[in-house]
Structure formats: structure tokens, C-alpha cells
Design a protein around this motif. Structure first.
Motif, PDB file in Angstrom:
ATOM      1  N   ILE A 136       0.803  -1.255  -0.063  1.00  0.00           N
ATOM      2  CA  ILE A 136       0.162   0.122   0.018  1.00  0.00           C
ATOM      3  C   ILE A 136       1.004   1.295  -0.008  1.00  0.00           C
ATOM      4  N   LYS A 137       0.754   2.058  -0.888  1.00  0.00           N
ATOM      5  CA  LYS A 137       1.511   3.509  -0.955  1.00  0.00           C
ATOM      6  C   LYS A 137       1.766   4.005   0.269  1.00  0.00           C
ATOM      7  N   GLU A 138       2.819   4.467   0.735  1.00  0.00           N
ATOM      8  CA  GLU A 138       3.009   5.231   1.861  1.00  0.00           C
ATOM      9  C   GLU A 138       2.011   6.572   2.205  1.00  0.00           C
ATOM     10  N   ALA A 139       1.873   7.273   0.992  1.00  0.00           N
ATOM     11  CA  ALA A 139       1.084   8.352   0.887  1.00  0.00           C
ATOM     12  C   ALA A 139      -0.479   7.974   1.263  1.00  0.00           C
ATOM     13  N   THR A 140      -0.647   6.726   0.861  1.00  0.00           N
ATOM     14  CA  THR A 140      -2.273   6.220   1.268  1.00  0.00           C
ATOM     15  C   THR A 140      -2.238   5.719   2.708  1.00  0.00           C
ATOM     16  N   LEU A 141      -1.212   5.253   3.173  1.00  0.00           N
ATOM     17  CA  LEU A 141      -1.278   4.793   4.500  1.00  0.00           C
ATOM     18  C   LEU A 141      -1.158   6.016   5.611  1.00  0.00           C
ATOM     19  N   TYR A 142      -0.457   7.118   5.104  1.00  0.00           N
ATOM     20  CA  TYR A 142      -0.365   8.091   6.151  1.00  0.00           C
ATOM     21  C   TYR A 142      -1.798   8.897   6.013  1.00  0.00           C
ATOM     22  N   ALA A 143      -2.448   8.963   4.934  1.00  0.00           N
ATOM     23  CA  ALA A 143      -3.675   9.402   4.771  1.00  0.00           C
ATOM     24  C   ALA A 143      -4.698   8.708   5.732  1.00  0.00           C
ATOM     25  N   THR A 144      -4.673   7.366   5.647  1.00  0.00           N
ATOM     26  CA  THR A 144      -5.430   6.282   6.403  1.00  0.00           C
ATOM     27  C   THR A 144      -5.337   6.538   7.836  1.00  0.00           C
ATOM     28  N   TYR A 145      -3.860   6.803   8.224  1.00  0.00           N
ATOM     29  CA  TYR A 145      -3.565   7.120   9.618  1.00  0.00           C
ATOM     30  C   TYR A 145      -4.276   8.196  10.081  1.00  0.00           C
ATOM     31  N   ARG A 146      -4.213   9.223   9.457  1.00  0.00           N
ATOM     32  CA  ARG A 146      -4.832  10.677   9.706  1.00  0.00           C
ATOM     33  C   ARG A 146      -6.562  10.242   9.771  1.00  0.00           C
ATOM     34  N   ARG A 147      -7.226   9.654   9.095  1.00  0.00           N
ATOM     35  CA  ARG A 147      -8.440   9.538   8.984  1.00  0.00           C
ATOM     36  C   ARG A 147      -8.647   8.558  10.089  1.00  0.00           C
ATOM     37  N   LEU A 148      -8.246   7.573  10.207  1.00  0.00           N
ATOM     38  CA  LEU A 148      -8.299   6.763  11.444  1.00  0.00           C
ATOM     39  C   LEU A 148      -8.204   7.410  12.687  1.00  0.00           C
TER      40      LEU A 148
END
Length: 122
Positions: A48-60
Motif C-alpha cells: 500500500i503506497k506510503e502516502a495512502t497509508l499516512y492518509a489512512t492513519y490521519r483518517r483513522l
């Protein structure tokens, strides 16, 4: 083959939150550690692209499903760690139950299709 990989990536993309919550069920982890855990769990077949993951972390975190905190600097660079909350565990369980039910329906439909294709081949 490329089309199959694109389809698989699309399916997985819709489950990024659940995948991250699942990783965090095993304990607190920092961002890149989550990335590596996901990559390693698939033998490198999926990242999973790091940018996608960091956006996911922020949303979660915004949704109250994870809590973030800064780790101890004595272990190297300052890392932001993530911890799953009780609400995150509940969402994880719900999402997994939904996935299992969906998979059951799709498996039934695929088996039905295979059965009718075999019948048509005769």
C-alpha cells in the motif's frame, strides 16, 4: 495478468482501513512498520503506497479508531506510533464480518457460474 492485478489492487484499496486496524490488533506500531508488515504478510506481492497509508492513519485517528503518540527518541529517530482503540476494534470486527459475508456470496456465485459452465461444456 495486469488487469487481474489492477482488479486485486482495487479490491484491496477499499479495505485499507480494515487492513491497518488488523495490523494494529497485534500491538502498537509506527507508520513505516505498518507498511512493512503489510508488504511482508503478502510476501511482497502487495504494497500500500506510503502516502495512502499516512492518509489512512490521519483518517483513522480523526475518526477515533486509532490513537497516535510519539515514541521514545532513544530508539533512533522520533517515530509516531499508532494504537487501536476499542472503537477501532469494533469497526474491525464489523468490517471483517461484512467481508466474510460478501465473500460467501461471491464464492456462491462463482461456484454457480463454474457449475453452469461445466454443464454448458457437455
Amino acid at each position: 495478468m495486469a488487469q487481474q492485478e489492477a482488479l486485486a489492487a482495487d479490491l484491496l484499496r477499499g479495505h485499507t482501513d480494515t487492513i491497518v486496524l488488523g495490523v494494529l490488533r497485534g500491538g502498537d506500531r509506527y507508520g513505516f512498520e505498518i507498511f512493512k508488515t503489510i508488504r511482508d504478510a503478502t510476501g511482497g506481492a502487495h504494497e500500500i503506497k506510503e502516502a495512502t497509508l499516512y492518509a489512512t492513519y490521519r483518517r483513522l485517528e480523526k475518526d477515533g479508531l486509532v490513537e497516535a503518540y510519539w515514541g521514545d527518541e532513544t530508539q533512533g529517530g522520533r517515530r509516531k506510533y499508532y494504537r487501536i482503540t476499542d472503537a477501532g476494534r469494533a469497526v474491525y470486527r464489523s468490517n471483517v464480518a461484512t467481508w466474510v459475508a460478501t465473500r460467501r456470496v461471491i464464492d456462491s456465485l462463482l461456484n454457480l457460474t463454474e457449475t453452469s459452465e461445466r454443464g454448458a461444456d457437455r
